[in-house]
Design an enzyme around this catalytic site. Structure first.
Site, short mmCIF file in Angstrom:
data_model
loop_
_atom_site.label_atom_id
_atom_site.label_comp_id
_atom_site.label_asym_id
_atom_site.label_seq_id
_atom_site.Cartn_x
_atom_site.Cartn_y
_atom_site.Cartn_z
N ASP A 111 0.88 -1.44 0.05
CA ASP A 111 0.07 0.13 -0.06
C ASP A 111 0.81 1.24 -0.21
OD1 ASP A 111 0.93 -0.45 2.43
OD2 ASP A 111 -0.73 0.03 3.65
N LYS A 162 4.98 1.37 16.14
CA LYS A 162 3.67 2.18 16.61
C LYS A 162 3.93 2.37 18.11
CE LYS A 162 0.99 0.91 12.78
NZ LYS A 162 1.11 -0.44 12.39
N ASP A 223 1.77 6.14 2.45
CA ASP A 223 1.10 5.02 2.51
C ASP A 223 -0.36 5.17 2.58
OD1 ASP A 223 -0.59 3.45 4.40
OD2 ASP A 223 0.94 2.65 5.61
#
Ligand code: GDD
Ligand code: MG
Length: 360
Positions: A111, A162, A223
Site C-alpha cells: 500500500d 507504533k 502510505d
C-alpha cells in the site's frame, strides 16, 4: 536481482467502505488497481519474478493479473488460509523463491506509493553486506509507523513499531515498507504461525546481533492506508508528482478514461481521474478526486479531494469534500458531505438531507 515478495493480504480496515468488496491493493488509483503501479515500478527496476502473498479477498488478484506476462513479469500467488501477519506471509512464500541463500530478495508492503530508487536500495544492501536493508523516510508525526533509529553509518539501532509512550519516540525516521532480505534470513522466520516482521522479526534479528541497514531516501512517499491518503495518492499519480509507468494516459491536471462522458462545461482539475463509463454532468466541478467506473456526477455538483465508488451517483448541486462514497451508493441532490464522511456501499441519501452552513 530478480525476485520480490509483495505483501497484499491486509484487510484495509481503515479504507472501508472502499475495501468492503475490493482488497486495498485492487482499489483503482489513477485509473488502474493500485497494485499495478507497484508491479510496473518493480519491473522497471529489473525485477522479473514476484510472489504475491495474499489473504483477504485473495481470489480477485489472479483473475486480473494472471501470470503477469501483460506487465512483462512472472507472477505467482500464495494464499494464507488464516492471515499469518507480515513476517508469516514472507516465510509462507519462501518455497517459491529461486534465489540462492546469499542473494537479495525484495519485499514490499502493498500500500505504498513511492519514488524510491529500488536499485539503490539493493546496491546499498550489497555494499553494506547487511542481512536486511530497509528503506526509511522522515515524517513529522512518526507514531503511526515503525520507528527506525540508525547510527551515523546507517546501521539500524532499534525497531519500534507504533510506539505508545513518548520515550519511544526517538527519531523521525520510519520504516517506509520496502526491504531487501538476504534470502537465508527469510528461512529463519518460524513457519506456520503468525509472525509480525515489525514486532518480532526485526527486534529479534537486532537482539541476535544481525546487521540491519537503513537507507533514508526522501523521495515521494505515501502510505495509502486511509481514504484521504488514497485520494491524494491517486491525484499525485495523475499529476505526475508520484512516478509510475502504469498511469493509463498522459500525466496532467486530469485523466479521463475511455468511454467516460464528460460534459463540455464540467471542470476537472488537481489530478482528478474519471473512470471508464463514468458520466460527469454540465457545470460539475471536480478537483483532486477519483471517480470510479460507471459512477455518475450530476450537473453542478462540486466534488473536492473525494473518492466516488463504482456505479455510485452524486446528485445535482451536491457538495462533497474530503469524503468517500462507497460503490453503488446514491447521494441525492443538494446534500453536503464534508471532511471524513463515508457513505456506505449501496446506501441512499435522500435529496437535501445533509446540510452544513456556517450559521448553524
Ligand atoms: N499476506 C499478508 N498477510 N499480508 C499482510 C498481512 C497478513 O496477515 N497483514 C498485513 N499485510 C500486508 C498489508 O496488506 C500491507 O500491504 C502490509 O502488509 C503492511 O500492513 P499495513 O496494515 O498497511 O501496516 P501499517 O501501514 O499499519 O504499518 C506498516 O507500514 C508502515 C509504512 O507505511 C509497518 O510496516 C510499519 O512499520 C511501516 O512504518
Ligand atoms: Mg499501510
Amino acid at each position: 536481482m530478480t525476485e520480490a515478495i509483495l505483501l497484499v493480504g491486509g484487510k484495509g480496515t481503515r479504507l472501508r467502505p472502499l475495501t468492503v468488496n475490493t482488497p486495498k491493493p485492487m482499489v483503482p488509483a489513477a485509473g488502474v488497481p493500485f497494485l499495478t503501479h507497484q508491479l510496473a515500478r518493480a519491473k522497471a527496476a529489473g525485477v522479473e519474478h514476484i510472489v504475491l502473498a495474499t489473504s483477504y479477498l485473495a481470489e480477485v488478484f489472479e483473475p486480473y493479473f494472471g501470470d503477469g506476462s501483460a506487465l512483462g513479469l512472472h507472477l505467482e500467488y500464495v494464499t494464507e488460509r488464516d492471515p499469518l501477519g507480515t513476517g508469516g506471509a514472507i516465510r509462507n512464500v519462501a518455497s517459491r523463491l529461486r534465489s540462492d541463500p546469499d542473494e537479495p530478495v525484495l519485499i514490499f508492503n502493498g500500500d505504498i506509493l513511492t519514488g524510491l530508487d529500488i536499485r539503490a536500495l539493493v546496491a546499498t544492501h550489497r555494499s553494506s553486506g547487511a542481512d536486511v536493508s530497509l528503506h526509511l523516510t522522515r515524517v513529522t508525526d512518526p507514531r503511526a509507523y515503525g520507528l527506525v533509529p540508525t547510527d551515523s553509518t546507517g546501521r539500524v539501532q532499534a525497531f519500534l513499531e507504533k510506539p505508545t509512550t513518548p520515550e519511544e519516540i526517538v527519531t523521525d525516521q520510519i520504516n517506509a515498507g520496502a526491504y531487501v532480505f538476504r534470502r537465508s534470513v527469510i528461512d529463519t522466520i518460524p513457519a506456520d504461525r503468525p509472525v509480525s516482521v515489525e514486532r518480532e522479526t526485526f527486534p529479534g534479528l537486532l537482539a541476535a546481533g544481525a546487521h540491519l541497514q537503513g537507507m533514508v531516501d526522501s523521495t515521494y512517499w505515501l502510505d495509502l492506508g486511509t481514504p484521504a491518503a488514497f485520494v491524494r495518492g491517486s491525484a499525485d499519480l495523475v499529476l505526475g508528482r508520484a512516478p509510475s509507468p502504469a498511469v493509463p494516459g498522459r500525466c496532467g491536471d486530469r485523466l479521463v478514461l475511455p468511454r467516460a462522458q464528460v460534459a463540455p462545461g464540467a471542470k476537472l482539475t488537481g489530478g482528478t481521474v474519471i473512470g471508464e463509463r463514468a458520466t460527469i454532468g454540465e457545470g460539475a466541478q471536480l478537483s483532486g478526486s477519483a471517480v470510479l467506473s460507471g459512477a455518475v456526477v450530476e450537473p453542478h455538483a462540486v466534488v473536492t479531494d473525494s473518492l466516488i465508488g463504482e456505479g455510485a451517483r452524486i446528485g445535482a448541486r451536491a457538495v462533497i469534500s474530503g469524503s468517500v462514497v462507497g460503490d453503488g451508493a446514491t447521494v441525492g441532490a443538494d446534500n453536503e458531505l464534508l471532511a471524513g464522511a463515508r457513505v456506505w456501499c449501496n446506501a441512499i441519501l435522500p435529496p437535501g438531507s445533509l446540510r452544513f452552513s456556517p450559521d448553524q
